[in-house]
Design a protein around this motif. Sequence first.
Motif, short mmCIF file in Angstrom:
data_model
loop_
_atom_site.label_atom_id
_atom_site.label_comp_id
_atom_site.label_asym_id
_atom_site.label_seq_id
_atom_site.Cartn_x
_atom_site.Cartn_y
_atom_site.Cartn_z
N CYS A 149 -27.70 111.07 -90.74
CA CYS A 149 -27.84 109.74 -91.15
C CYS A 149 -28.67 109.00 -90.45
O CYS A 149 -28.59 108.82 -89.12
CB CYS A 149 -26.19 109.00 -91.17
SG CYS A 149 -26.12 107.51 -91.48
N PHE A 150 -29.53 108.14 -90.99
CA PHE A 150 -30.43 107.30 -90.40
C PHE A 150 -30.95 106.10 -91.34
O PHE A 150 -30.93 106.17 -92.61
CB PHE A 150 -31.80 108.33 -90.18
CG PHE A 150 -32.38 108.88 -91.01
CD1 PHE A 150 -31.96 109.99 -91.55
CD2 PHE A 150 -33.58 108.45 -91.79
CE1 PHE A 150 -32.60 110.91 -92.36
CE2 PHE A 150 -34.32 109.24 -93.03
CZ PHE A 150 -33.75 110.42 -93.28
N PRO A 151 -31.33 104.96 -90.70
CA PRO A 151 -31.70 103.82 -91.29
C PRO A 151 -32.95 103.86 -92.51
O PRO A 151 -33.78 104.61 -91.75
CB PRO A 151 -31.77 102.93 -90.33
CG PRO A 151 -32.17 103.56 -88.96
CD PRO A 151 -31.43 104.56 -89.22
N VAL A 152 -32.85 103.32 -93.36
CA VAL A 152 -33.98 103.27 -94.31
C VAL A 152 -35.00 102.42 -93.70
O VAL A 152 -36.31 102.88 -93.59
CB VAL A 152 -33.41 102.45 -95.82
CG1 VAL A 152 -34.58 102.42 -96.69
CG2 VAL A 152 -32.28 103.37 -96.60
N GLN A 153 -34.53 101.36 -93.11
CA GLN A 153 -35.60 100.58 -92.42
C GLN A 153 -36.42 101.17 -91.34
O GLN A 153 -35.72 101.67 -90.42
CB GLN A 153 -35.05 99.28 -92.19
CG GLN A 153 -36.12 97.99 -91.36
CD GLN A 153 -35.43 96.79 -91.05
OE1 GLN A 153 -34.40 96.60 -91.01
NE2 GLN A 153 -36.35 95.95 -90.66
N GLY A 154 -37.72 101.39 -91.44
CA GLY A 154 -38.50 102.17 -90.46
C GLY A 154 -38.71 103.67 -90.77
O GLY A 154 -39.32 104.18 -90.08
#
Length: 357
Positions: free
Chosen positions: A350-355
């Motif tokens: 799981c990792f953020p979409v932003q960036g």
Amino acid sequence: MKRTTTHNEDKLAWVYLINLTFYLIPLFITDKPLWKIGLALSALVPFVFAYFWAYRSTKQQAYKPILAMIAIGVIVTPINTGSLSLFTFAGFFIGFFYPLSRALMCFLAMAAMLLTMSYSLEISYYFAIYGTGLIAGVGLFGVAERKRLEAKCKEQQSQDEISQLAAMLERERIARDLHDIMGHSLSSISLKAELAEKLLAKGNIAQAQTQLQELNSIARDSLSQVRETVSGYKHQGLQACVANLCQKLRDKGMSVSLVGEIPALSDDVETQVILSITELCNNLVRHSQASHCQLKFSANDNHYHISVEDDGVGADISEGNGLKGIRERLNKLGGSLHYHSQPNYQFTLCFPVQGAQ
């Protein structure tokens, strides 16, 4: 030809034995004494042994378990006419291991044998007629199975040849690129070093320093070009990585399914994700007894989720360097790793979409 088996096919070998139901039915729908039922059931022990013996035999040795199955069927027939199902197993392996012409001759010989037993044991001729049809039908299915495996082997061989050719072409490309990049640079470095040496010998310190500075600049530029080139080799993209991992899992005998759309990520994020997924799939190959693996890609408004799930029997997970390395990579992205082992193994990145794009 040897019947090479995967984890899935070994499971199917047991499933095919369900056809022995037709062997058991006559024992319980007719009035037979217990000793006959006991003998008929005990005959299944050597038969199952012969069945798996044939399942893993080579073409040269297959006649031994096939004859054993036929012999067991002949011995059991006076007790239980459900022995026809035993003959059909032998018919399958005859069709699988031998050319069609030889298989047909064997089917005719078995038909004559059934007819002889019908006459000598005073069994209805339907036994011979029905049995001949079953043996021929199942035997032809064995022929079809042999053709399928031969086609699969040829396809695998073609894929291996294509992979070897691709690897050879890639090596040639790398050699050519490195020659183009480094050939001129190394020549310039050699020339500058030689010139600086001559200038120092003549006492022209200032000019020698200029040549050494230029030599240093050329060396730095060359190093940068090499790094960019090697980085390009390493970074094949998430799409290509997933395709390669799926093929690797299938080569190990697993079925693989992809769910969702593979996201487009920035190079830095994509590299970390590729390393993490590769580690999970390598662990699956090394430690799991699974027959199916699913790679699932999903996203919500804030995060991407990539799951690797298999149907292996769950057990406690002890985090080693591999999982710790994945956590460290995801932490750099502001993400996390989640997993559980019951009822099956599932690992989720799981990792953020932003960036990430």
